[in-house]
Design a protein around this motif. Structure first.
Motif, PDB file in Angstrom:
ATOM      1  N   TRP A   5      29.528  -0.214 -33.931  1.00 27.25           N
ATOM      2  CA  TRP A   5      28.946  -0.142 -32.582  1.00 27.25           C
ATOM      3  C   TRP A   5      27.460   0.188 -32.637  1.00 27.25           C
ATOM      4  O   TRP A   5      26.666  -0.367 -31.870  1.00 27.25           O
ATOM      5  CB  TRP A   5      29.700   0.892 -31.757  1.00 27.25           C
ATOM      6  CG  TRP A   5      31.029   0.398 -31.272  1.00 27.25           C
ATOM      7  CD1 TRP A   5      31.391  -0.897 -31.030  1.00 27.25           C
ATOM      8  CD2 TRP A   5      32.180   1.190 -30.967  1.00 27.25           C
ATOM      9  NE1 TRP A   5      32.692  -0.959 -30.597  1.00 27.25           N
ATOM     10  CE2 TRP A   5      33.206   0.299 -30.542  1.00 27.25           C
ATOM     11  CE3 TRP A   5      32.453   2.554 -31.001  1.00 27.25           C
ATOM     12  CZ2 TRP A   5      34.459   0.746 -30.163  1.00 27.25           C
ATOM     13  CZ3 TRP A   5      33.704   2.995 -30.627  1.00 27.25           C
ATOM     14  CH2 TRP A   5      34.691   2.107 -30.204  1.00 27.25           C
ATOM     15  N   ALA A  48      27.140 -10.145 -34.023  1.00 28.69           N
ATOM     16  CA  ALA A  48      28.145  -9.093 -33.874  1.00 28.69           C
ATOM     17  C   ALA A  48      29.356  -9.327 -34.772  1.00 28.69           C
ATOM     18  O   ALA A  48      30.148  -8.404 -34.987  1.00 28.69           O
ATOM     19  CB  ALA A  48      28.592  -9.002 -32.418  1.00 28.69           C
ATOM     20  N   ARG A  90      27.669 -12.170 -28.731  1.00 24.23           N
ATOM     21  CA  ARG A  90      26.905 -13.213 -28.048  1.00 24.23           C
ATOM     22  C   ARG A  90      26.405 -14.232 -29.059  1.00 24.23           C
ATOM     23  O   ARG A  90      25.818 -13.880 -30.090  1.00 24.23           O
ATOM     24  CB  ARG A  90      25.733 -12.615 -27.281  1.00 24.23           C
ATOM     25  CG  ARG A  90      26.145 -11.538 -26.276  1.00 24.23           C
ATOM     26  CD  ARG A  90      25.000 -11.148 -25.382  1.00 24.23           C
ATOM     27  NE  ARG A  90      24.666 -12.207 -24.456  1.00 24.23           N
ATOM     28  CZ  ARG A  90      23.571 -12.225 -23.711  1.00 24.23           C
ATOM     29  NH1 ARG A  90      22.692 -11.244 -23.819  1.00 24.23           N
ATOM     30  NH2 ARG A  90      23.339 -13.205 -22.875  1.00 24.23           N
ATOM     31  N   GLN A 145      31.464  -8.336 -26.454  1.00 28.43           N
ATOM     32  CA  GLN A 145      30.117  -7.919 -26.837  1.00 28.43           C
ATOM     33  C   GLN A 145      29.494  -8.816 -27.905  1.00 28.43           C
ATOM     34  O   GLN A 145      28.394  -8.528 -28.375  1.00 28.43           O
ATOM     35  CB  GLN A 145      30.146  -6.470 -27.321  1.00 28.43           C
ATOM     36  CG  GLN A 145      30.476  -5.470 -26.223  1.00 28.43           C
ATOM     37  CD  GLN A 145      30.203  -4.046 -26.631  1.00 28.43           C
ATOM     38  OE1 GLN A 145      30.877  -3.501 -27.500  1.00 28.43           O
ATOM     39  NE2 GLN A 145      29.216  -3.434 -26.010  1.00 28.43           N
ATOM     40  N   ALA A 191      31.157  -0.648 -21.186  1.00 24.69           N
ATOM     41  CA  ALA A 191      31.380  -0.641 -22.633  1.00 24.69           C
ATOM     42  C   ALA A 191      31.535   0.778 -23.149  1.00 24.69           C
ATOM     43  O   ALA A 191      32.387   1.048 -24.010  1.00 24.69           O
ATOM     44  CB  ALA A 191      30.228  -1.349 -23.341  1.00 24.69           C
ATOM     45  N   VAL A 195      28.968 -11.290 -20.634  1.00 29.43           N
ATOM     46  CA  VAL A 195      28.250 -10.016 -20.693  1.00 29.43           C
ATOM     47  C   VAL A 195      29.118  -8.918 -20.085  1.00 29.43           C
ATOM     48  O   VAL A 195      29.707  -9.096 -19.017  1.00 29.43           O
ATOM     49  CB  VAL A 195      26.904 -10.094 -19.940  1.00 29.43           C
ATOM     50  CG1 VAL A 195      26.208  -8.729 -19.967  1.00 29.43           C
ATOM     51  CG2 VAL A 195      26.002 -11.150 -20.556  1.00 29.43           C
ATOM     52  N   ALA A 197      21.092  -5.485 -29.833  1.00 29.42           N
ATOM     53  CA  ALA A 197      21.480  -6.030 -28.533  1.00 29.42           C
ATOM     54  C   ALA A 197      20.368  -6.831 -27.866  1.00 29.42           C
ATOM     55  O   ALA A 197      20.627  -7.753 -27.089  1.00 29.42           O
ATOM     56  CB  ALA A 197      21.928  -4.904 -27.608  1.00 29.42           C
ATOM     57  N   LEU A 226      36.629  -5.742 -26.501  1.00 31.76           N
ATOM     58  CA  LEU A 226      35.215  -5.435 -26.702  1.00 31.76           C
ATOM     59  C   LEU A 226      34.629  -6.248 -27.848  1.00 31.76           C
ATOM     60  O   LEU A 226      33.468  -6.679 -27.785  1.00 31.76           O
ATOM     61  CB  LEU A 226      35.039  -3.942 -27.004  1.00 31.76           C
ATOM     62  CG  LEU A 226      35.016  -2.985 -25.814  1.00 31.76           C
ATOM     63  CD1 LEU A 226      35.032  -1.546 -26.313  1.00 31.76           C
ATOM     64  CD2 LEU A 226      33.804  -3.231 -24.947  1.00 31.76           C
ATOM     65  N   ASP A 278      24.575  -2.358 -31.188  1.00 34.88           N
ATOM     66  CA  ASP A 278      23.688  -1.822 -30.149  1.00 34.88           C
ATOM     67  C   ASP A 278      22.229  -1.953 -30.570  1.00 34.88           C
ATOM     68  O   ASP A 278      21.352  -2.220 -29.742  1.00 34.88           O
ATOM     69  CB  ASP A 278      24.018  -0.350 -29.878  1.00 34.88           C
ATOM     70  CG  ASP A 278      25.320  -0.179 -29.119  1.00 34.88           C
ATOM     71  OD1 ASP A 278      25.833  -1.181 -28.593  1.00 34.88           O
ATOM     72  OD2 ASP A 278      25.836   0.941 -29.075  1.00 34.88           O
ATOM     73  N   ARG A 305      26.847  -2.104 -19.861  1.00 35.54           N
ATOM     74  CA  ARG A 305      26.823  -1.047 -20.869  1.00 35.54           C
ATOM     75  C   ARG A 305      27.657   0.158 -20.453  1.00 35.54           C
ATOM     76  O   ARG A 305      28.297   0.799 -21.283  1.00 35.54           O
ATOM     77  CB  ARG A 305      25.383  -0.623 -21.134  1.00 35.54           C
ATOM     78  CG  ARG A 305      24.566  -1.673 -21.863  1.00 35.54           C
ATOM     79  CD  ARG A 305      23.207  -1.140 -22.257  1.00 35.54           C
ATOM     80  NE  ARG A 305      22.443  -2.145 -23.000  1.00 35.54           N
ATOM     81  CZ  ARG A 305      21.242  -1.927 -23.502  1.00 35.54           C
ATOM     82  NH1 ARG A 305      20.646  -0.752 -23.347  1.00 35.54           N
ATOM     83  NH2 ARG A 305      20.617  -2.896 -24.169  1.00 35.54           N
TER      84      ARG A 305
END
Length: 310
Positions: free
Chosen positions: A196, A140, A302, A300, A246, A240, A203, A296, A200, A243
């Protein structure tokens, strides 16, 4: 990643301050008469104060604050060290420009000093982005969207602050400045939307199959659980966010960070003479929304090590 309040405040406030320094110094370098002496001094002081406040939050985020001086020694290899060096240089250049503008110095030397300040402020934002974009285990962050967004967001939030400073001093934004701000806002929002979509799409790739590089064998899994209870890795690197939460937070970023300030800009130009309330609303909205966006940005992200726990 588990978002730390000090880092959120640092990136949000220093980013806005650096953007304001870029705008104020560029305007003074291009047209001192258009920028205005008192407005430029105020903008430089506010920008320097925001940058100093952000650096103060980052200082207290360190595990050993008394060893902060060592951050300046690794500038050849560390983006964090480069950020520290360039940020301090930016503060020094800001002080020099404030004195020069206060004494009403004009000419090529002052214009060059303002150009140097704008360049240093831009380099500080780029160095901040480099800290995150260089971390390959965090998909990310390790991508081409991080630096462009941080730069455009700094210019957008700093531009809103400059508008407020101008409004307080009874000055109006020129049409070119208004158009430039709206274009930067559109570019910044477009970059964030693409970002984004990018994260996504990836993810579901943080699992044992992908982190071990064993291809498409869906049977890859640990022989036994690495730990029997929560640990540092899971708390700090496996944070985490649901969703549905988010999505709501992203909507708040889009509305508060871009729609509200852009509407305030346009309404102020249409109504005229009451720009201060609109400018203040725009600044509060964009800084608050960017704070959410930074939360965010961390929440988001990880680390690849989490794949070994899935």
């Amino acid at each position: 990643m588990n978002p730390a309040l000090s880092v959120l405040l640092f990136t949000t406030l220093s980013g806005a301050g650096l953007g304001l320094l870029m705008w104020a110094s560029m305007l003074w370098a291009l047209s001192p008469a258009l920028a205005g002496r008192s407005a430029t001094i105020a903008a430089l002081c506010v920008g320097g104060a925001l940058l100093s406040t952000g650096l103060g939050f980052s200082f207290f985020h360190l595990g050993q604050p008394l060893r902060a001086w060592r951050a300046f020694s690794q500038w050849r290899t560390s983006w964090l060290s480069r950020e520290a060096v360039v940020a301090v240089a930016t503060l020094l250049a800001t002080g020099i420009c404030v004195v020069a503008v206060w004494r009403d110095h004009r000419g090529l030397a002052v214009q060059l000093a303002a150009a140097v300040l704008a360049s240093l402020a831009l380099l500080t934002v780029i160095a901040t982005a480099g800290i995150y974009a260089s971390l390959k285990p965090i998909r990310a962050w390790n991508n081409g969207f991080v630096a462009p967004f941080l730069v455009s967001a700094a210019m957008w939030s700093g531009g809103c602050l400059l508008w407020l400073v101008f409004a307080v001093h009874g000055m109006a934004l020129p049409p070119v400045g208004l158009l430039a701000l709206l274009l930067i806002a559109g570019a910044s929002l477009g970059i964030k939307l693409r970002y984004w979509l990018f994260i996504d799409a990836a993810a579901d790739r943080a699992d044992a199959v992908h982190v071990t590089g064993l291809g498409g064998n869906s049977a890859v899994r640990p022989a036994e659980a690495p730990h029997t209870e929560s640990n540092y890795l899971l708390r700090e690197m496996g944070f985490v966010v649901a969703r549905r939460h988010a999505r709501r937070l992203r909507l708040m970023v889009m509305v508060g960070g871009f729609a509200v300030p852009a509407a305030a800009l346009l309404f102020a130009q249409w109504l005229g003479r009451i720009e201060v309330p609109f400018a203040a609303l725009a600044c509060l909205a964009v800084i608050g929304a960017l704070f959410i966006e930074r939360w965010l940005f961390f929440a988001q992200a990880r680390h690849a090590v989490v794949g070994y726990y899935r």
